[in-house]
Design an enzyme around this catalytic site. Structure first.
Site, mmCIF file in Angstrom:
data_model
loop_
_atom_site.group_PDB
_atom_site.id
_atom_site.type_symbol
_atom_site.label_atom_id
_atom_site.label_comp_id
_atom_site.label_asym_id
_atom_site.label_seq_id
_atom_site.Cartn_x
_atom_site.Cartn_y
_atom_site.Cartn_z
ATOM 1 C CG ASP A 11 -1.811 1.143 1.379
ATOM 2 O OD1 ASP A 11 -2.273 1.670 0.343
ATOM 3 O OD2 ASP A 11 -2.082 1.559 2.523
ATOM 4 C CG ASP A 13 -2.199 7.250 0.508
ATOM 5 O OD1 ASP A 13 -1.160 7.783 0.082
ATOM 6 O OD2 ASP A 13 -3.270 7.260 -0.105
ATOM 7 C CG ASP A 135 -2.740 2.117 6.415
ATOM 8 O OD1 ASP A 135 -2.792 1.814 5.206
ATOM 9 O OD2 ASP A 135 -3.111 3.217 6.843
#
Length: 178
Positions: A11, A13, A135
């Site tokens: 990922d 961000d 996240d």
């Protein structure tokens, strides 16, 4: 015969791009108030700053282009790319103006990642790599491979995915997998 290389979806961000510190920096710049990382703890990321500030920033031109790199990410991703096929995967379609900014950001900070290994999508449930580092629980919950949940304020109470707190821990875990 060579063994097939394993694949990793990483990922952007909150994993390789430190968006939370960027939200905090922009908030202080715009409102003259300094907030700490604890403002984001235990709540959805969009609620980390007063008002609708986070949502305002993610649609502001230049926000995604100027996010700092997460500590240790560049070196770790380069190291992983020697043994794995690495894909950068971002659910960017919610903020379409972010597409070119994210691509340019990757070209600047991760030039060793080919454009063929950049996936800007809307729903990560289609990703079929061996590993996913993310996240957000919503992305990990639908993933069929091995998940690594990068610690963030919004996932502090989650215990059903293997937690990694930094890039050093990710390298240590994946070293065992090679």
């Amino acid at each position: 015969m060579d063994k097939k290389r394993r694949t990793i979806a990483i990922d952007m961000d909150g994993v390789i791009a430190d968006t939370v510190s960027h939200f905090i920096k922009w908030y202080e710049r715009d409102y003259g108030l300094r907030v700490g990382l604890d403002a984001f703890e235990g709540k959805p990321e969009a609620e980390g700053l007063p008002g609708n500030t986070v949502r305002k920033y993610v649609v502001t031109p230049g926000f995604f282009r100027s996010v700092p790199v997460m500590e240790g990410a560049k070196e770790a991703v380069l190291k992983l790319s020697k043994n794995f096929d690495v894909y950068i995967v971002s659910a960017a379609m919610e903020f379409p103006q972010s597409l070119i900014e994210k691509y340019e950001w990757l070209q600047e900070h991760f030039p060793f990642i080919s454009w063929k290994n950049i996936i800007l999508c809307g729903d990560k449930s289609i990703i079929g790599t061996d590993y996913m580092i993310d996240d957000h629980v919503r992305n990990l919950d639908t993933f069929k491979g091995t998940t690594l949940m990068f610690t963030a304020g919004h996932n502090v109470g989650v215990i059903h995915h293997r937690r990694v707190n930094n890039w050093k821990e990710i390298i240590e875990f994946l070293k065992e997998e090679v």
